[in-house]
Scaffold this active site. Structure first.
Site, PDB file in Angstrom:
ATOM      1  N   SER A 140      55.621 -19.424  42.314  1.00 57.82           N
ATOM      2  CA  SER A 140      55.734 -17.972  41.964  1.00 57.82           C
ATOM      3  C   SER A 140      54.662 -17.261  42.774  1.00 57.82           C
ATOM      4  O   SER A 140      53.608 -17.414  42.970  1.00 57.82           O
ATOM      5  CB  SER A 140      55.287 -17.650  40.547  1.00 57.82           C
ATOM      6  N   LYS A 166      60.001 -18.061  43.666  1.00 60.99           N
ATOM      7  CA  LYS A 166      59.930 -16.919  42.734  1.00 60.99           C
ATOM      8  C   LYS A 166      59.346 -15.604  43.032  1.00 60.99           C
ATOM      9  O   LYS A 166      58.167 -16.093  43.641  1.00 60.99           O
ATOM     10  CB  LYS A 166      59.616 -17.366  41.238  1.00 60.99           C
ATOM     11  N   LYS A 168      57.960 -11.934  42.433  1.00 60.34           N
ATOM     12  CA  LYS A 168      57.816 -10.829  41.332  1.00 60.34           C
ATOM     13  C   LYS A 168      57.974  -9.630  41.883  1.00 60.34           C
ATOM     14  O   LYS A 168      57.943  -9.314  43.035  1.00 60.34           O
ATOM     15  CB  LYS A 168      55.940 -10.704  41.202  1.00 60.34           C
ATOM     16  N   ASP A 193      61.150 -12.337  39.113  1.00 64.14           N
ATOM     17  CA  ASP A 193      60.644 -11.983  37.537  1.00 64.14           C
ATOM     18  C   ASP A 193      59.938 -10.595  37.656  1.00 64.14           C
ATOM     19  O   ASP A 193      59.043 -10.361  38.535  1.00 64.14           O
ATOM     20  CB  ASP A 193      59.436 -13.082  37.574  1.00 64.14           C
ATOM     21  N   GLU A 218      64.442 -12.851  35.854  1.00 63.46           N
ATOM     22  CA  GLU A 218      63.649 -13.024  34.702  1.00 63.46           C
ATOM     23  C   GLU A 218      62.911 -11.861  33.903  1.00 63.46           C
ATOM     24  O   GLU A 218      62.364 -10.952  34.736  1.00 63.46           O
ATOM     25  CB  GLU A 218      62.416 -14.099  35.113  1.00 63.46           C
ATOM     26  N   ASP A 243      61.378 -14.769  29.398  1.00 64.55           N
ATOM     27  CA  ASP A 243      60.131 -15.036  29.111  1.00 64.55           C
ATOM     28  C   ASP A 243      59.511 -14.557  27.833  1.00 64.55           C
ATOM     29  O   ASP A 243      59.479 -15.102  26.831  1.00 64.55           O
ATOM     30  CB  ASP A 243      59.340 -14.879  30.568  1.00 64.55           C
ATOM     31  N   LYS A 267      57.272 -21.323  27.993  1.00 66.70           N
ATOM     32  CA  LYS A 267      55.480 -21.199  28.114  1.00 66.70           C
ATOM     33  C   LYS A 267      54.994 -21.640  26.759  1.00 66.70           C
ATOM     34  O   LYS A 267      55.093 -20.931  25.739  1.00 66.70           O
ATOM     35  CB  LYS A 267      55.244 -19.968  28.519  1.00 66.70           C
ATOM     36  N   GLY A 295      54.417 -20.786  33.783  1.00 68.24           N
ATOM     37  CA  GLY A 295      53.158 -21.081  34.282  1.00 68.24           C
ATOM     38  C   GLY A 295      52.194 -19.897  33.952  1.00 68.24           C
ATOM     39  O   GLY A 295      52.970 -18.698  33.802  1.00 68.24           O
TER      40      GLY A 295
HETATM   41  O1  OSB Z   1      55.653 -14.161  34.005  1.00 67.89           O
HETATM   42  O2  OSB Z   1      55.699 -15.802  34.460  1.00 67.89           O
HETATM   43  C1  OSB Z   1      55.099 -14.934  34.491  1.00 67.89           C
HETATM   44  C2  OSB Z   1      51.631 -15.785  35.679  1.00 67.89           C
HETATM   45  C3  OSB Z   1      50.733 -14.998  34.661  1.00 67.89           C
HETATM   46  C4  OSB Z   1      51.446 -14.398  34.092  1.00 67.89           C
HETATM   47  C5  OSB Z   1      52.822 -14.137  33.969  1.00 67.89           C
HETATM   48  C6  OSB Z   1      53.736 -15.037  34.526  1.00 67.89           C
HETATM   49  C7  OSB Z   1      52.896 -15.773  35.661  1.00 67.89           C
HETATM   50  C8  OSB Z   1      53.458 -16.514  36.884  1.00 67.89           C
HETATM   51  C9  OSB Z   1      52.886 -17.355  37.563  1.00 67.89           C
HETATM   52  O3  OSB Z   1      54.632 -16.213  37.323  1.00 67.89           O
HETATM   53  C10 OSB Z   1      53.262 -18.862  37.223  1.00 67.89           C
HETATM   54  C11 OSB Z   1      52.419 -19.970  37.789  1.00 67.89           C
HETATM   55  O4  OSB Z   1      51.565 -20.388  37.114  1.00 67.89           O
HETATM   56  O5  OSB Z   1      52.696 -20.525  38.720  1.00 67.89           O
HETATM   57 MG    MG Z   2      57.651 -14.494  33.617  1.00 68.26          MG
END
Ligand code: OSB
Ligand code: MG
Length: 375
Positions: A140, A166, A168, A193, A218, A243, A267, A295
């Site tokens: 991510s 992924k 953001k 995401d 996402e 999520d 999660k 995660g």
């Molecule tokens: O939205 O998936 C999410 C990290 C912190 C808070 C929200 C998210 C995330 C990640 C990180 O996308 C995923 C990872 O732990 O590698």
């Molecule tokens: Mg997410």
């Protein structure tokens, strides 16, 4: 097993690179670590609440409060037979799933150890055996200062062997980024995401992405919405993943019933722990909805537990479970998790419980505050 004592640690570890999302920026990752003790057995859990209430309303401070004033006193001295007992003891507190999940995880670890099982085997109970001993994973990538910088980072991770990327996004850093990423990496599995940064009025942005063959989008809309997501889903062809909106197995059921998503990111912390996470998995598995394990930049304690969950049969999509080196220079649990670049997988720990060892010296070094609770 009588829960004789509990240790709670508030820790802070520097991230290898700052993580930026549509709700904020993290350079140091703070979280809570908790251990349950019964006789010779110890179980470890991680509370992934962060400093600011961006992803969730919970923070390290609210989690410390709810754990120390309510949840820990409610479980100290109790006799736990199976990990599933724990979540039932915590329902008297409304909400606060991230705080609850740390106790739930520690119970799963401790009882798996008692039974001489890995957490993956213990969790897979009803399925007899975990579906896999390696889990396919992705990476991510937080929001970067520019599209070019993002492309360079994607290239770097592809070089390390990650096969699912992924990205953001946030308003203004979305369509252009997705187009550039697809143009540069035509065969890569790319997903986005949004962390709830958009409204239904932004549908045209996502419709324009239809031609990009993205793996999924996402959580584009509100953190507590499923209705508008169901409407957006009918307007776009990219698979929609939820999520933030899924807080329980019931929420998963509602989302499936109204057609709010194609995929669910499970999660465990967001749904209050591993018992409920397995329940979400079971519901999705029954209707054939793919799930993957999300995660929260976990330490090795949380990551080991993610991998155990992702070994269940319904986890058919790559998880946000990257190698230790993607997050931390050195971590509180050993050994480090490493990516197999041949197939973009990480091994599910096979040792007892979580299958990792907590480095107590390293834990002390990164601890900001600690408290011991005796039954
Ligand atoms: O939205 O998936 C999410 C990290 C912190 C808070 C929200 C998210 C995330 C990640 C990180 O996308 C995923 C990872 O732990 O590698
Ligand atoms: Mg997410």
């Amino acid at each position: 097993m009588v829960i004789e004592s509990i240790d709670l640690y508030h820790i802070s570890q520097r991230l290898v690179t700052p993580f930026v999302t549509s709700f904020g920026r993290e350079e140091e990752r703070q979280c809570l670590i908790l251990s349950l003790h019964s006789g010779d057995y110890t179980g470890w859990g991680e509370c992934v609440a962060t400093v600011a209430p961006g992803y969730s309303y919970e923070t390290v401070t609210t989690a410390w409060h709810v754990l120390t004033d309510f949840l820990i006193p409610a479980v100290l001295g109790r006799d736990i037979g199976e990990p599933e007992d724990m979540s039932g003891w915590l329902t008297f507190v409304r909400g606060h799933p991230l705080a609850k999940a740390s106790l739930d995880a520690a119970a799963w670890d401790m009882i798996a150890k008692r039974d001489g099982l890995s957490l993956a085997k213990k969790l897979a109970g009803p399925y007899q055996t975990p579906a896999r001993d390696r889990v396919e994973v992705g990476v991510s990538i937080g929001i970067q200062p520019s599209i070019d910088k993002t492309l360079a980072i994607i290239e770097d991770y592809l070089g390390k062997g990650y096969r699912r990327i992924k990205l953001k996004i946030r308003p203004g850093f979305d369509l252009g980024l997705a187009r550039a990423a697809r143009q540069s990496f035509s065969d890569t599995q790319i997903m986005l995401d949004a962390n709830s940064a958009y409204t239904l009025e932004d549908a045209p942005i996502f419709q324009a992405m239809d031609e990009l063959d993205l793996l999924m989008l996402e959580q584009p809309l509100d953190h507590d919405d499923i209705f508008d997501h169901s409407r957006l889903r009918s307007l776009i062809s990219t698979p929609l993943c939820l999520d933030e909106s899924i807080h329980s197995a019931n929420h998963a059921r509602y989302a499936i019933a109204i057609g709010a998503c194609d995929i669910i990111n499970i999660k465990p912390a967001r749904v209050g722990g591993w018992t409920e996470a397995r329940h979400v998995h079971d519901i999705c598995f029954e209707v054939g909805m793919p799930v993957w394990c999300g995660g929260m930049l976990e330490t090795g304690i949380g990551r080991a537990a993610q991998l155990a969950l992702a070994a269940l049969p319904g986890f058919t999509m790559p998880g946000d479970i990257s190698a230790t080196e993607r997050y931390y220079v050195s971590d509180i649990a050993t050994p480090d998790f490493v990516l197999n670049p041949e197939d973009s997988t990480i091994e599910v720990p096979a040792g007892l419980g979580l299958g990792v060892t907590v480095d107590m010296d390293r834990l002390s070094e990164v601890t900001l505050r600690r408290e011991h609770f005796l039954a």
